[in-house]
Design a protein around this motif. Structure first.
Motif, mmCIF file in Angstrom:
data_model
loop_
_atom_site.group_PDB
_atom_site.id
_atom_site.type_symbol
_atom_site.label_atom_id
_atom_site.label_comp_id
_atom_site.label_asym_id
_atom_site.label_seq_id
_atom_site.Cartn_x
_atom_site.Cartn_y
_atom_site.Cartn_z
ATOM 1 N N MET A 1 0.849 -1.178 0.000
ATOM 2 C CA MET A 1 0.000 0.000 0.000
ATOM 3 C C MET A 1 0.894 1.240 0.000
ATOM 4 O O MET A 1 1.928 1.276 0.679
ATOM 5 N N GLY A 2 0.498 2.255 -0.761
ATOM 6 C CA GLY A 2 1.230 3.511 -0.787
ATOM 7 C C GLY A 2 0.399 4.621 -0.161
ATOM 8 O O GLY A 2 -0.816 4.674 -0.358
ATOM 9 N N VAL A 3 1.034 5.496 0.617
ATOM 10 C CA VAL A 3 0.343 6.620 1.251
ATOM 11 C C VAL A 3 0.501 7.839 0.347
ATOM 12 O O VAL A 3 1.613 8.308 0.107
ATOM 13 N N VAL A 4 -0.626 8.345 -0.161
ATOM 14 C CA VAL A 4 -0.630 9.378 -1.192
ATOM 15 C C VAL A 4 -1.487 10.555 -0.748
ATOM 16 O O VAL A 4 -2.462 10.389 -0.019
ATOM 17 N N LYS B 1 -7.833 -0.406 12.153
ATOM 18 C CA LYS B 1 -8.771 -0.453 11.039
ATOM 19 C C LYS B 1 -8.103 -0.026 9.741
ATOM 20 O O LYS B 1 -8.352 -0.616 8.673
ATOM 21 N N VAL B 2 -7.249 0.985 9.804
ATOM 22 C CA VAL B 2 -6.530 1.443 8.618
ATOM 23 C C VAL B 2 -5.697 0.300 8.034
ATOM 24 O O VAL B 2 -5.708 0.050 6.823
ATOM 25 N N ILE B 3 -4.984 -0.421 8.897
ATOM 26 C CA ILE B 3 -4.121 -1.510 8.439
ATOM 27 C C ILE B 3 -4.942 -2.657 7.859
ATOM 28 O O ILE B 3 -4.666 -3.148 6.762
ATOM 29 N N THR B 4 -5.969 -3.086 8.595
ATOM 30 C CA THR B 4 -6.751 -4.238 8.132
ATOM 31 C C THR B 4 -7.517 -3.928 6.853
ATOM 32 O O THR B 4 -7.658 -4.793 5.991
ATOM 33 N N GLN B 5 -7.995 -2.686 6.703
ATOM 34 C CA GLN B 5 -8.687 -2.325 5.465
ATOM 35 C C GLN B 5 -7.728 -2.296 4.280
ATOM 36 O O GLN B 5 -8.088 -2.700 3.172
ATOM 37 N N GLY B 6 -6.517 -1.806 4.501
ATOM 38 C CA GLY B 6 -5.530 -1.829 3.427
ATOM 39 C C GLY B 6 -5.220 -3.244 2.991
ATOM 40 O O GLY B 6 -5.162 -3.554 1.793
ATOM 41 N N ALA C 1 8.351 0.490 4.654
ATOM 42 C CA ALA C 1 8.411 -0.265 5.901
ATOM 43 C C ALA C 1 7.254 -1.266 5.903
ATOM 44 O O ALA C 1 6.451 -1.315 4.957
ATOM 45 N N ARG C 2 7.161 -2.046 6.937
ATOM 46 C CA ARG C 2 6.036 -2.970 7.065
ATOM 47 C C ARG C 2 5.542 -2.926 8.498
ATOM 48 O O ARG C 2 6.308 -2.657 9.430
ATOM 49 N N CYS C 3 4.251 -3.181 8.653
ATOM 50 C CA CYS C 3 3.685 -3.172 10.000
ATOM 51 C C CYS C 3 2.850 -4.433 10.195
ATOM 52 O O CYS C 3 2.240 -4.947 9.243
ATOM 53 N N PRO C 4 2.829 -4.979 11.398
ATOM 54 C CA PRO C 4 2.036 -6.184 11.659
ATOM 55 C C PRO C 4 0.544 -5.900 11.520
ATOM 56 O O PRO C 4 0.071 -4.818 11.882
ATOM 57 N N VAL C 5 -0.177 -6.863 10.993
ATOM 58 C CA VAL C 5 -1.630 -6.744 10.854
ATOM 59 C C VAL C 5 -2.268 -7.173 12.179
ATOM 60 O O VAL C 5 -2.105 -8.323 12.595
ATOM 61 N N PRO C 6 -2.963 -6.263 12.862
ATOM 62 C CA PRO C 6 -3.565 -6.630 14.155
ATOM 63 C C PRO C 6 -4.686 -7.644 13.959
ATOM 64 O O PRO C 6 -5.510 -7.503 13.052
ATOM 65 N N ASP C 7 -4.707 -8.674 14.791
ATOM 66 C CA ASP C 7 -5.722 -9.722 14.651
ATOM 67 C C ASP C 7 -5.880 -10.451 15.987
ATOM 68 O O ASP C 7 -4.946 -11.112 16.439
ATOM 69 N N PRO C 8 -7.052 -10.349 16.614
ATOM 70 C CA PRO C 8 -7.257 -11.057 17.888
ATOM 71 C C PRO C 8 -7.164 -12.574 17.744
ATOM 72 O O PRO C 8 -6.877 -13.272 18.715
ATOM 73 N N ARG C 9 -7.381 -13.092 16.536
ATOM 74 C CA ARG C 9 -7.238 -14.540 16.314
ATOM 75 C C ARG C 9 -5.781 -14.968 16.503
ATOM 76 O O ARG C 9 -5.494 -15.986 17.166
ATOM 77 N N TYR C 10 -4.883 -14.197 15.927
ATOM 78 C CA TYR C 10 -3.455 -14.481 16.090
ATOM 79 C C TYR C 10 -3.052 -14.338 17.553
ATOM 80 O O TYR C 10 -2.301 -15.173 18.091
ATOM 81 N N ASP C 11 -3.559 -13.310 18.220
ATOM 82 C CA ASP C 11 -3.247 -13.100 19.632
ATOM 83 C C ASP C 11 -3.708 -14.292 20.469
ATOM 84 O O ASP C 11 -2.991 -14.740 21.379
ATOM 85 N N PHE C 12 -4.902 -14.826 20.164
ATOM 86 C CA PHE C 12 -5.418 -15.970 20.914
ATOM 87 C C PHE C 12 -4.528 -17.199 20.721
ATOM 88 O O PHE C 12 -4.183 -17.896 21.684
ATOM 89 N N LEU C 13 -4.135 -17.455 19.462
ATOM 90 C CA LEU C 13 -3.337 -18.646 19.171
ATOM 91 C C LEU C 13 -1.949 -18.555 19.804
ATOM 92 O O LEU C 13 -1.438 -19.542 20.342
#
Length: 403
Positions: free
Chosen positions: A25-28, A298-303, A62-74
């Motif tokens: 994703m590019g920020v424009v 939300k910004v990250i997950t929507q991207g 750069a890269r950023c982790p995608v927040p996800d409660p599923r990953y957090d649970f596992l």
């Protein structure tokens, strides 16, 4: 390559853009709308965020982790030594101005940077601040939306015209042996009609064959998915009101539609500083007082979603990991993301949906309860992997790979 073909067959829909699992994703936006500050917050990098135009010249990546409660649970359940979330790659692209498609400002270089990404965060300024100059000396987000849209369409119009010329030269050299490519001619005509009206190519109605032709013959900007980020003042963000929001929504819906996310870089910066200086507990207390929360997840997950990306999990004592794939990927090609041998020697996939696992595991590691409930499935080559599947692949490779 077989993986690409399988991706297309699985979804039965060809998407604009590159058929890859690792997309950006590019920020424009115009200068001084909050792009670099947002980028810093998303990626915790320290790209310069000066209050004057063209501070970002070379794109920061750069890269950023995608927040996800599923990953957090596992990861909480297994607590393995190796943990790998999904990541979203983000590029901070310097500000565009009117005339960029013709080289104004630092336009042509920046437009080539936009070509290199797969989706766009379009940041729009809807806050007043005399200390942060606006390139047009006044705040008008709808005008700014029109400016960026026009410049991107003009650049694509130039690209399409060059492509048509190149196709004509190629046909002449072939001496008519290749015949006419009617699909190309039809697609080029439709694109020229759209772009001359400053309408993005993605807003047209296209068949799979036409999308395939566009992907093969052109490298366009206005085919890329777009998420609109409306940068508000902290005060407007907290009171959930701004005089421009309705007008921005109206413009977006009248110009192809898209996801519009109101947010505030000012608010997010203050939250980040609270966390850094006073700790997470104080930051959460401050959020409770404000009656608001961060919009960055939300910004990250929507991207990630707009790029057509999903991921499945592998989970166990040694590692919990997200494996990123394109939506519509078949099981053998999803296995190939781990290792080529997994795809080549694919036998089957043992699968449980995340929701089923969480509901049935009883807070215990392993699949015993899931199997007892009949929710642990065996899937073959035609299985389309779903977002959040927990998968164990069975494979066998014998002999050398055929050349």
């Amino acid at each position: 390559m077989p993986p690409k073909k399988a991706l297309l067959e699985a979804a039965n829909v060809i998407r604009f853009g590159r058929m890859r699992n690792h997309l950006k994703m590019g920020v424009v936006g115009l200068p001084n709308v909050g792009k670099s500050s947002l980028f810093n917050l998303l990626t915790t990098q320290s790209a310069a965020a000066e209050n004057y135009p063209f501070c970002t010249i070379e794109p920061n990546e750069a890269r950023c982790p995608v927040p996800d409660p599923r990953y957090d649970f596992l990861t909480s359940l297994w607590n393995p030594p190796s943990k790998h979330p999904a990541y979203l790659s983000i590029t901070d692209i310097a500000g565009l101005i009117a005339g960029a498609s013709e080289g104004a400002g630092l336009g042509n270089a920046f437009l080539s940077h936009i070509q290199a990404v797969d989706g766009i965060y379009h940041v729009v300024r809807a806050f007043e601040n005399d200390d942060i100059v606006h390139v047009d000396d006044s705040i008008d987000p709808v005008r700014d939306l029109v400016t960026i849209n026009t410049e991107l369409c003009k650049k694509d119009l130039e690209i399409v015209k060059r492509g048509v010329e190149a196709e004509g030269v190629g046909r002449k050299k072939a001496g008519g042996k290749g015949g006419n490519n009617q699909v190309f001619d039809d697609v080029a005509g439709k694109m020229l009609g759209l772009l001359e009206k400053n309408t993005p190519v993605r807003d047209g109605v296209w068949s799979n064959e036409e999308v395939g032709c566009i992907n093969e013959k052109f490298r366009l900007i206005t085919t890329k998915p777009m998420v609109y980020l409306v940068n508000l003042s902290q005060a407007d963000f907290l009171r959930r009101k701004n005089k421009w929001l309705g007008k921005i929504q109206g413009w977006v819906q009248g110009n192809g539609g898209g996801e519009v996310i109101p947010m505030s870089v000012e608010f997010e910066q203050n939250l980040w500083e609270k966390r850094e200086l006073e700790g997470e507990e104080e930051a959460q207390s401050w959020l409770k007082e404000q009656g608001a929360g961060s919009v960055l997840p939300k910004v990250i997950t929507q991207g990630f979603k707009q790029l057509g990306l999903i991921y499945y999990f592998t989970a166990g004592e040694k590692e919990v990991r997200c494996w990123t794939i394109r939506e519509g990927t078949l099981a053998p090609q999803a296995a190939g993301v781990i290792h080529g041998d997994f795809e080549r020697g694919f036998i089957k996939a043992e699968v449980v949906a995340y929701e089923d696992f969480k509901a049935l595991c009883g807070g215990k590691k392993g699949m015993a309860e899931v199997k007892a409930a009949g929710k642990y499935r065996q899937e073959g080559r035609s299985y389309v992997v779903q977002d959040g599947d927990i998968i164990h692949f069975m494979f066998n490779v014998t002999g050398q790979k055929k050349k």
